[in-house]
Design a protein around this motif. Structure first.
Motif, PDB file in Angstrom:
ATOM      1  N   THR A 223      33.955  40.970  34.514  1.00 57.36           N
ATOM      2  CA  THR A 223      34.177  41.859  35.650  1.00 57.36           C
ATOM      3  C   THR A 223      32.924  41.894  36.514  1.00 57.36           C
ATOM      4  O   THR A 223      31.818  41.583  36.057  1.00 57.36           O
ATOM      5  CB  THR A 223      34.502  43.293  35.194  1.00 57.36           C
ATOM      6  OG1 THR A 223      33.406  43.798  34.421  1.00 57.36           O
ATOM      7  CG2 THR A 223      35.785  43.336  34.381  1.00 57.36           C
ATOM      8  N   PHE A 224      33.123  42.282  37.776  1.00 59.36           N
ATOM      9  CA  PHE A 224      32.010  42.467  38.700  1.00 59.36           C
ATOM     10  C   PHE A 224      31.953  43.955  39.031  1.00 59.36           C
ATOM     11  O   PHE A 224      32.812  44.476  39.737  1.00 59.36           O
ATOM     12  CB  PHE A 224      32.219  41.649  39.972  1.00 59.36           C
ATOM     13  CG  PHE A 224      31.062  41.729  40.933  1.00 59.36           C
ATOM     14  CD1 PHE A 224      29.909  40.998  40.721  1.00 59.36           C
ATOM     15  CD2 PHE A 224      31.122  42.558  42.049  1.00 59.36           C
ATOM     16  CE1 PHE A 224      28.831  41.072  41.590  1.00 59.36           C
ATOM     17  CE2 PHE A 224      30.056  42.645  42.928  1.00 59.36           C
ATOM     18  CZ  PHE A 224      28.902  41.909  42.698  1.00 59.36           C
TER      19      PHE A 224
ATOM     20  N   LEU B  56      38.259  44.702  39.631  1.00 64.72           N
ATOM     21  CA  LEU B  56      36.956  44.404  39.054  1.00 64.72           C
ATOM     22  C   LEU B  56      36.856  42.979  38.517  1.00 64.72           C
ATOM     23  O   LEU B  56      35.764  42.430  38.368  1.00 64.72           O
ATOM     24  CB  LEU B  56      36.637  45.396  37.929  1.00 64.72           C
ATOM     25  CG  LEU B  56      36.403  46.848  38.357  1.00 64.72           C
ATOM     26  CD1 LEU B  56      36.147  47.723  37.147  1.00 64.72           C
ATOM     27  CD2 LEU B  56      35.248  46.939  39.341  1.00 64.72           C
ATOM     28  N   ALA B  57      38.004  42.357  38.238  1.00 61.49           N
ATOM     29  CA  ALA B  57      38.021  40.978  37.755  1.00 61.49           C
ATOM     30  C   ALA B  57      38.004  39.977  38.910  1.00 61.49           C
ATOM     31  O   ALA B  57      38.074  38.774  38.672  1.00 61.49           O
ATOM     32  CB  ALA B  57      39.236  40.740  36.870  1.00 61.49           C
ATOM     33  N   MET B  58      37.919  40.476  40.146  1.00 60.88           N
ATOM     34  CA  MET B  58      37.928  39.672  41.376  1.00 60.88           C
ATOM     35  C   MET B  58      39.307  39.075  41.653  1.00 60.88           C
ATOM     36  O   MET B  58      39.444  38.107  42.390  1.00 60.88           O
ATOM     37  CB  MET B  58      36.858  38.577  41.359  1.00 60.88           C
ATOM     38  CG  MET B  58      35.447  39.078  41.142  1.00 60.88           C
ATOM     39  SD  MET B  58      34.938  40.430  42.269  1.00 60.88           S
ATOM     40  CE  MET B  58      35.061  39.666  43.877  1.00 60.88           C
ATOM     41  N   ARG B  59      40.328  39.691  41.092  1.00 63.36           N
ATOM     42  CA  ARG B  59      41.713  39.309  41.393  1.00 63.36           C
ATOM     43  C   ARG B  59      42.177  40.110  42.605  1.00 63.36           C
ATOM     44  O   ARG B  59      41.947  41.320  42.685  1.00 63.36           O
ATOM     45  CB  ARG B  59      42.614  39.621  40.191  1.00 63.36           C
ATOM     46  CG  ARG B  59      44.060  39.212  40.362  1.00 63.36           C
ATOM     47  CD  ARG B  59      44.901  39.672  39.192  1.00 63.36           C
ATOM     48  NE  ARG B  59      44.689  38.872  37.997  1.00 63.36           N
ATOM     49  CZ  ARG B  59      44.007  39.286  36.932  1.00 63.36           C
ATOM     50  NH1 ARG B  59      43.443  40.502  36.919  1.00 63.36           N
ATOM     51  NH2 ARG B  59      43.870  38.514  35.877  1.00 63.36           N
TER      52      ARG B  59
ATOM     53  N   ILE C 234      35.222  34.948  38.415  1.00 61.26           N
ATOM     54  CA  ILE C 234      36.538  34.334  38.644  1.00 61.26           C
ATOM     55  C   ILE C 234      36.745  33.149  37.703  1.00 61.26           C
ATOM     56  O   ILE C 234      37.789  33.013  37.058  1.00 61.26           O
ATOM     57  CB  ILE C 234      36.663  33.884  40.116  1.00 61.26           C
ATOM     58  CG1 ILE C 234      36.694  35.100  41.041  1.00 61.26           C
ATOM     59  CG2 ILE C 234      37.925  33.032  40.311  1.00 61.26           C
ATOM     60  CD1 ILE C 234      36.532  34.758  42.516  1.00 61.26           C
ATOM     61  N   GLY C 235      35.738  32.262  37.645  1.00 65.53           N
ATOM     62  CA  GLY C 235      35.867  31.087  36.791  1.00 65.53           C
ATOM     63  C   GLY C 235      36.034  31.442  35.330  1.00 65.53           C
ATOM     64  O   GLY C 235      36.789  30.791  34.600  1.00 65.53           O
ATOM     65  N   THR C 236      35.328  32.481  34.890  1.00 65.23           N
ATOM     66  CA  THR C 236      35.466  32.928  33.501  1.00 65.23           C
ATOM     67  C   THR C 236      36.877  33.413  33.223  1.00 65.23           C
ATOM     68  O   THR C 236      37.482  33.065  32.190  1.00 65.23           O
ATOM     69  CB  THR C 236      34.450  34.046  33.203  1.00 65.23           C
ATOM     70  OG1 THR C 236      33.121  33.533  33.342  1.00 65.23           O
ATOM     71  CG2 THR C 236      34.636  34.604  31.794  1.00 65.23           C
TER      72      THR C 236
END
Length: 464
Positions: free
Chosen positions: A331-332, A278-281, A321-323
């Motif tokens: 999260t997304f 969810l954090a785009m990792r 991602i930048g955050t």
């Protein structure tokens, strides 16, 4: 003094530069070095605007650019154009880079952002790589096509163009080419254009395209691109016909550009898109992130991962991602699959699931379709629209909405998108307090009329 960490971004458009810009807002250059690598000649531009540039609605390429390379560099983002990444080494935390002069070297990172986008589908057919066959994905693609259009003539010569594929890009490019004075044929293997709609709604798009003078041939597969003695395209062949062409535009959709990720052993989904948390990792990698058209995202309606290539999602991915790289937390949560488009004066919108997608997800559902108008019927300029709604059997949970109509139709889909995000039932939707005045809507908004009809369908289904 601590050494600055390095963030390397692969891809200089929506997701990549959004991530770089957001990280720079949170981290000073002495804390975080940001290097963005873009293999093309442009960065931070609206790819969605390219058909409108081709069609003449947008006057110049520069109008599509949100932030120039110089502006990025002024903010201490080292943006390198004409620079391609040829290999990823996640274990060694480095990428192999080749610049415009062909020089290759390894570049280390503390954080890697993969924002490689998507590539247009280019079927393996005879002649598909011939001069005169164009994809439309990047600014460089758009410039190449504009130069070709200038070579093939103006409205007075009525040159022929063939568009292969009738999805969003296909129908938008058909309109652009008509406006450029070309006679246009659209070829698609599906029975109706816009397979992002159910066939009964796609039929409305085909009928409108034909009325606009766009020859639309569905249910046919392209078998080859024919070339002349000069090697340039002269026609497109299908299983049972041949269509003359001075140029060909491919609008067959896109696939995630994840070859580098696949070769590096990073996890991919069914569509070939990168899988993230969810954090785009990227799953299983603490310092590798991914966003934009190269990833799969959670569909909040079906609960499945899907590949949906849209700039709106890409920019949000980049912000997340930048955050996170910048020391914050974001999260997304996922998407509901909202999209809107147009061909000439016809507006086309959808959100949520189609009938086929609902079946694939194992959902039982009912449908309701209504005819309405964009304004009160007595008010000047009222235009017809059709709304189709899917609701889950028994529960009545909204599953999807499709809208086709004239001015004022497309953006009505946003009401449905919010309802989907809130997991509302169609009965709950009937009581939404939407704005009303005769210049803007009938007394009962078309979306609410569809919700009422869907509610009745759910109740009838529950009695059997």
């Amino acid at each position: 003094m601590a050494t600055a960490q390095r963030m390397v971004v692969i891809g200089g458009n929506a997701a990549g530069m959004s991530a770089a810009s957001q990280a720079r807002r949170l981290k000073r250059p002495g804390e975080l070095e940001i290097v963005a690598l873009e293999r093309g000649g442009y960065a931070s531009y609206s790819a969605c605007g390219i058909p409108y540039w081709i069609g003449g609605d947008v006057a110049a390429a520069g109008d599509l650019i949100a932030r120039t390379p110089e502006q990025h560099r002024e903010r201490d983002i080292d943006l390198r154009l004409h620079t391609e990444v040829t290999e990823l080494d996640p274990d060694g935390c480095r990428v192999r880079v080749r610049d415009g002069g062909g020089t290759g070297q390894w570049l280390g990172y503390d954080h890697l952002v993969i924002a490689t986008g998507a590539r247009p589908l280019r079927p393996d057919l005879p002649g598909i790589d011939a001069p005169g066959v164009h994809g439309v994905q990047t600014m460089d693609d758009g410039r190449s096509l504009l130069e070709a259009l200038e070579r093939t003539g103006t409205a007075s010569t009525r040159r022929r163009a063939v568009v292969v594929g009738a999805g969003y890009i296909g129908v938008e490019m058909a309109e652009a080419l008509i406006r450029r004075g070309h006679r246009v044929t659209v070829l698609d293997r599906a029975q109706e254009p816009m397979t992002t709609l159910d066939p009964d709604m796609g039929r409305l798009v085909r009928e409108a395209m034909c009325r606009m003078g766009i020859e639309t041939v569905t249910g046919t597969a392209v078998t080859a691109v024919r070339t002349g003695a000069d090697g340039r395209v002269r026609a497109v062949a299908t299983e049972d016909a041949e269509y003359e062409a001075d140029l060909v535009v491919l609008g067959l959709g896109v696939r995630p550009e994840t070859g580098l990720a696949r070769d590096a052993g990073l996890p991919l989904g069914e569509s070939g898109g990168l899988l993230t948390d969810l954090a785009m990792r990227v799953r299983g990698r603490e310092n590798v992130w991914a966003g934009g058209d190269c990833v799969e995202v959670l569909d909040l309606v079906s609960g499945l991962d899907r590949h949906i290539a849209l700039g709106t999602h890409a920019n949000k991915h980049g912000q997340v991602i930048g955050t996170n790289i910048g020391g914050g937390y974001a999260t997304f949560p996922g998407v509901v699959g909202t999209a809107v488009s147009k061909v000439c004066d016809l507006e086309i919108a959808r959100t949520g699931l189609l009938e086929s997608q609902a079946r694939s997800a194992g959902l039982r559902f009912v449908t309701a379709t209504i005819e309405s108008t964009s304004r009160a019927g007595y008010y000047p300029g009222a235009a017809p629209m059709r709304v189709k709604m899917l609701a889950e059997h028994r529960t009545g949970r909204l599953l999807g909405v499709q809208i086709v109509g004239r001015e004022g139709a497309g953006k009505r889909v946003d009401v449905a998108a919010v309802a989907l995000s809130a997991s509302m039932t169609v009965e709950q939707m009937t009581f939404l307090d939407l704005g009303y005045a005769p210049p803007f809507s009938p007394l009962w908004d078309p979306v609410l009329v569809a919700a009422r009809k869907a509610t009745a369908a759910v109740r009838r289904a529950g009695t059997h």
